[in-house]
Design an enzyme around this catalytic site. Structure first.
Site, short mmCIF file in Angstrom:
data_model
loop_
_atom_site.label_atom_id
_atom_site.label_comp_id
_atom_site.label_asym_id
_atom_site.label_seq_id
_atom_site.Cartn_x
_atom_site.Cartn_y
_atom_site.Cartn_z
N ASP A 23 31.16 -21.84 50.70
CA ASP A 23 30.69 -22.15 49.06
C ASP A 23 31.11 -20.32 48.46
O ASP A 23 31.41 -19.64 49.27
CB ASP A 23 29.22 -23.07 49.24
CG ASP A 23 29.44 -23.28 47.49
OD1 ASP A 23 30.26 -23.05 46.51
OD2 ASP A 23 29.01 -25.14 48.36
N LYS A 100 38.03 -24.09 45.00
CA LYS A 100 36.87 -24.84 44.52
C LYS A 100 36.53 -23.87 42.79
O LYS A 100 36.01 -22.32 43.43
CB LYS A 100 35.74 -24.84 44.56
CG LYS A 100 34.39 -25.40 44.03
CD LYS A 100 33.08 -26.01 44.69
CE LYS A 100 31.84 -26.15 43.47
NZ LYS A 100 31.12 -26.51 43.86
N ASP A 102 34.36 -22.50 40.36
CA ASP A 102 33.17 -23.29 39.42
C ASP A 102 33.28 -22.51 37.79
O ASP A 102 34.74 -21.92 37.53
CB ASP A 102 32.34 -22.31 40.38
CG ASP A 102 30.90 -22.83 40.31
OD1 ASP A 102 30.99 -24.34 39.27
OD2 ASP A 102 29.66 -23.40 40.88
N SER A 134 35.70 -27.26 37.71
CA SER A 134 34.51 -27.82 38.28
C SER A 134 33.96 -27.77 36.06
O SER A 134 32.81 -28.24 35.89
CB SER A 134 33.08 -26.32 38.50
OG SER A 134 33.16 -26.92 39.48
N ASP A 163 25.04 -30.69 39.94
CA ASP A 163 25.27 -30.51 41.52
C ASP A 163 23.94 -31.85 42.84
O ASP A 163 22.93 -31.62 41.85
CB ASP A 163 25.16 -29.27 41.59
CG ASP A 163 25.25 -27.60 41.43
OD1 ASP A 163 26.51 -28.54 41.46
OD2 ASP A 163 25.35 -27.11 41.42
#
Length: 370
Positions: A23, A100, A102, A134, A163
């Site tokens: 992350d 991922k 964001d 996202s 989240d």
């Protein structure tokens, strides 16, 4: 690397967990002189490419985090519109398998341009890189601001909502939002393009045993990507058994890819969720939001829209025990507070039915039955 060892050696890979995802906060605070992202030299002294090679040597895949904005949510370098192609090429050269992306420190117009462009840039590298967006979460998750037809064309999965926190209230809040908007969200999901209600928090600190089983069963019904958030080096035996439940994973990974729905919401805090599965099968989850005592809930498969002229076999996903049911025969499940009863159901034969309420002896049938 230790987590990759555990994933490879403790039975996780065999049941389908294959990605290790990093992350936010993995980067150095500045890009290199060529404008490329650089791994933090203290956290990742050998760099991301070496880590990817190690993960791949275990038969696993590596995922990484980026942000379509001037900064990541943690304040590290973001991916602006000017360096989308460079960052995609960097991830490909590192042999990353998932991104991922964001959406902190940007705006709606940047997202509308940037998310499709990153999809194109990842595809242009020639490497298969799963793409988690996202975008909808930052636009409220619903039309008209969110176009799910477009999302399905450019993203493999997407975060729609807030989240998750390490708490039962957070799980229920996400479930409420998905259930309230299921007529919009459910058609958007399918093979290769999934709604993502966020991580499994089983094995962390906030859920009881019953709540842990409930999240796993409900995420399977929602066709959710299963991302664990725990420490595999210290996980409890009970949490591991829940997360490695083969029947729930089979339900979650059903090839039809149809997301389930809430079909009943009772005034006494019992809810029923149904997911159609391949080979005429289905999954049922009875959820109790109660906090007092186990609740005896009586219904029938016919009430839950099952064909009345069929007989069915129901298998408890946790105990493995099975029972045969006629569609119009009433049955009673005992649902623990903040817990679930979860079944895998498939038809067995056509028949003529007569309504009847069955009581089951504990020594002969499912322990969740009365």
């Amino acid at each position: 690397m230790e987590m990759a060892d555990r994933l490879a050696e403790d039975g996780w890979k065999e049941v389908g967990y294959e990605y290790i995802n990093i992350d936010d906060c993995w980067m150095d605070k500045k890009r290199d002189p060529q404008g490329r992202l650089v791994a933090d030299p203290w956290r990742f002294p050998s760099g991301i490419k070496a880590l990817a090679d190690y993960v791949h040597s275990k038969g696993l895949k590596l995922g990484i985090y980026g942000d379509l904005g001037t900064f990541t949510c943690g304040g590290y370098p973001g991916t602006t519109l000017d360096n989308i192609i460079l960052d995609a090429e960097t991830f490909s050269e590192w042999k990353v398998d998932m991104l991922k992306l964001d959406g902190c420190y940007s705006n709606s117009s940047v997202k509308a341009e940037g998310y499709p462009r990153m999809s194109q840039a990842l595809n242009a590298t020639g490497r298969l890189i799963g793409y988690s967006c996202s975008w909808p979460a930052y636009e409220g998750g619903l039309p008209p601001k969110v176009n799910y037809t477009q999302l399905a064309e450019i993203c493999n999965l997407w975060r729609n909502f807030d989240d998750i926190d390490d708490s039962w209230d957070s799980v229920l809040g996400i479930l409420d939002w998905y259930s309230t908007n299921q007529e919009i969200l459910q058609p958007a999901a399918g093979p290769g393009h999934w709604n993502d209600p966020d991580m499994l928090i089983i094995g962390d600190f906030g859920l009881s045993y019953e709540q842990s089983r409930a999240q796993m069963a409900l995420w399977a019904i929602l066709a959710a990507p299963l991302f664990m958030s725990n420490d595999l080096r210290t996980i409890s035996k009970e949490a591991k058994e829940i997360l490695q439940n083969k029947l729930l994973i089979q339900i979650n990974q059903d090839p039809l890819g149809i997301q389930g729905k809430r079909v009943i919401k009772e005034k006494f805090d019992i809810e029923v969720f149904l997911r159609p599965l391949s080979k005429s099968a289905g999954a049922l989850v009875f959820l109790s939001r109660r906090t007092d005592i186990p609740f005896h809930y009586t219904t029938s498969l016919k009430t839950l829209n099952y064909t009345s002229t069929m007989a069915y076999n129901a298998q408890d996903v946790f105990s493995g025990k099975t029972i045969d049911l006629k569609a119009d025969t009433n049955f009673t499940v005992i649902v623990n507070p903040s817990g679930v009863v979860a079944w895998y159901i498939h038809p067995t034969k056509h028949l003529e039915t007569h309504s009847k309420h069955h009581k089951y002896r504990k020594q002969d049938h499912l322990p969740n039955f009365l």
